[in-house]
Design a protein around this motif. Sequence first.
Motif, short mmCIF file in Angstrom:
data_model
loop_
_atom_site.label_atom_id
_atom_site.label_comp_id
_atom_site.label_asym_id
_atom_site.label_seq_id
_atom_site.Cartn_x
_atom_site.Cartn_y
_atom_site.Cartn_z
N PRO A 38 0.83 -1.20 0.00
CA PRO A 38 0.00 0.00 0.00
C PRO A 38 0.87 1.25 0.00
O PRO A 38 1.91 1.31 0.66
CB PRO A 38 -0.80 -0.12 1.30
CG PRO A 38 0.02 -0.99 2.18
CD PRO A 38 0.72 -1.96 1.28
N PHE A 48 1.63 5.18 0.75
CA PHE A 48 1.28 6.26 1.69
C PHE A 48 1.67 7.60 1.09
O PHE A 48 2.82 7.83 0.72
CB PHE A 48 2.00 6.03 3.02
CG PHE A 48 1.78 7.12 4.03
CD1 PHE A 48 0.50 7.43 4.45
CD2 PHE A 48 2.85 7.83 4.56
CE1 PHE A 48 0.29 8.43 5.38
CE2 PHE A 48 2.64 8.82 5.49
CZ PHE A 48 1.36 9.13 5.90
N GLN A 70 -4.18 9.76 6.02
CA GLN A 70 -4.67 8.49 6.57
C GLN A 70 -3.51 7.57 6.97
O GLN A 70 -3.40 6.43 6.52
CB GLN A 70 -5.58 7.78 5.54
CG GLN A 70 -6.81 8.56 5.12
CD GLN A 70 -7.84 8.68 6.23
OE1 GLN A 70 -7.92 7.83 7.11
NE2 GLN A 70 -8.62 9.75 6.19
N TYR A 71 -2.66 8.10 7.86
CA TYR A 71 -1.49 7.32 8.25
C TYR A 71 -1.89 6.05 8.98
O TYR A 71 -1.30 4.98 8.75
CB TYR A 71 -0.57 8.16 9.14
CG TYR A 71 0.49 7.32 9.83
CD1 TYR A 71 1.61 6.86 9.16
CD2 TYR A 71 0.35 6.98 11.19
CE1 TYR A 71 2.57 6.07 9.79
CE2 TYR A 71 1.30 6.20 11.82
CZ TYR A 71 2.41 5.75 11.12
OH TYR A 71 3.35 4.96 11.75
N TRP A 104 -2.91 3.34 6.65
CA TRP A 104 -1.76 2.80 5.92
C TRP A 104 -0.89 1.95 6.84
O TRP A 104 -0.35 0.92 6.42
CB TRP A 104 -0.94 3.95 5.34
CG TRP A 104 0.35 3.48 4.73
CD1 TRP A 104 0.53 2.97 3.48
CD2 TRP A 104 1.64 3.47 5.35
NE1 TRP A 104 1.84 2.64 3.26
CE2 TRP A 104 2.56 2.95 4.40
CE3 TRP A 104 2.14 3.86 6.59
CZ2 TRP A 104 3.92 2.79 4.66
CZ3 TRP A 104 3.49 3.72 6.85
CH2 TRP A 104 4.37 3.18 5.91
N LYS A 111 -2.34 -1.56 7.11
CA LYS A 111 -2.14 -2.32 5.87
C LYS A 111 -0.67 -2.71 5.69
O LYS A 111 -0.34 -3.84 5.29
CB LYS A 111 -2.61 -1.50 4.67
CG LYS A 111 -4.11 -1.24 4.64
CD LYS A 111 -4.48 -0.44 3.41
CE LYS A 111 -5.98 -0.20 3.35
NZ LYS A 111 -6.37 0.60 2.15
N MET A 112 0.22 -1.77 5.99
CA MET A 112 1.64 -2.04 5.81
C MET A 112 2.14 -3.09 6.80
O MET A 112 2.99 -3.94 6.46
CB MET A 112 2.43 -0.74 5.97
CG MET A 112 3.88 -0.85 5.51
SD MET A 112 3.93 -1.24 3.74
CE MET A 112 5.68 -1.56 3.54
N ALA A 148 6.74 1.86 -0.51
CA ALA A 148 5.35 2.04 -0.09
C ALA A 148 5.01 3.48 0.22
O ALA A 148 3.92 3.75 0.75
CB ALA A 148 5.04 1.17 1.13
#
Length: 329
Positions: A11, A13, A17-18, A21, A24-25, A76
Motif C-alpha cells: 500500500p 502512503f 490516513q497514516y 496505511w 495495511k503495511m 510504499a
Amino acid sequence: MASSSAPISAPVFNGDQYHVWAVKMKTYLRGHGLWQYVEEEKQVPHLGPNPTLNQMRVHEEKAAKAPRALSCIHSAVTDQVFSRIMACETPKQAWDTLKEEFGGSNQTRNMQVLNLRREFEVLKMQETEFVKEYVDKLMAVVNKIKLLGEELTNQRVVEKVLVSLPERFEAKILSLEDSKDLSRISLVELVHSLQAQKQRRQMRQEDSTKTAMYVGQKGRLQGREDKKYSGEKKGKEKSYNQGGKRGGQRSFPPCVHCKKKNHPEYKCWFRPGIQCRSCKQCGHIEKVCKSKGNQQEQQATVVEVQQPNPEAEQLFMASCTNHNMCDDV
C-alpha cells in the motif's frame, strides 16, 4: 498444472490516513516475514568458525531481510514522504520516523481519542435514518478510535446502538431481551434483527396500501354500476310514463294537418274528410269540437225554461185569489 499467484503490491502512503496505511503495511510485512526486523530491529548473529554451506546460505538470507524490509517501506511511500526517511539506515528508524511525524505524539493521540470518544457517546439515530446508515456512521468512529490504539469491545458498541435507537424500535428491543442474551449478541446479528423488523413493517404497509387501493377501486366500480343502473331505470320509467308502454312512445313524421308527431296521418283528428257529430262541420271530430260546449249550455237552458216550477204556480194562484177577493169587497 502448478498454480501461480500474482505478487501483492504494498500500500502506498501519500501523507494522509497514516493509521489506515500503518495497519495495511504491518500486515504486508508480516506476510513476507519482515515485520520482526521493523518492530524489534533484530540483529543477525555472526557465523561461527568453519561454517557449512547451509549455514552460510541461511546467514545470508537472514542478513538480507532487514534491507528488504527497508526497501519495502521505501517503495510504499510517495517521493514527498520518502524525503523524510531517506537518511534512515534501518527499517525500524524509518518506521518510527513516519509514526512520529504523521501519527502524532502521545499527547496528540490522546486528544484525538478523547474527541472521538465524545463523538461516539453523543451519536444518536435520527427518526428518518435507516439502521444500516446509522451503524455505518457509528462504526466509522469506532474504527478511528481503534486505529489510535484504543479498544472498544463488541458489547460496548451493541449497548450504544440499543440505547440510541428511536422509540419505534422499543418493541423489537423488548423481544430481543426476552429471546436472547444482549451481552453476547454480536453487532451484525443485532443489525440483521432490526432490518428484519423494518422489512416486515414495510410489507405490512404495502399490503394495507394494496388493500385500500383495491377497496377504493371496487367502490368506484360499484358506484359506476349503481349510477348506470339508476340511469337506465329512470330512463325506462320515463319512457313508460310517456308512452304508456315499456317500449316508449313511437315517433311518426310530422302530420300534414296538425304538425304533430305522435300519430299517423290517417288517424289525425283534424283531417278534412271527417265530420263532427256535434256541430256537423268537417275538419275535426267531436272530441276536439270548440262549439260543443256552447251547444250543451244552450240545451241546458232550454230544458230549464220548459220545466214547470210548482212553487211559482202556487204563488200565482194565491195572487189571483187575493185579487178577486179585493174586487168583491
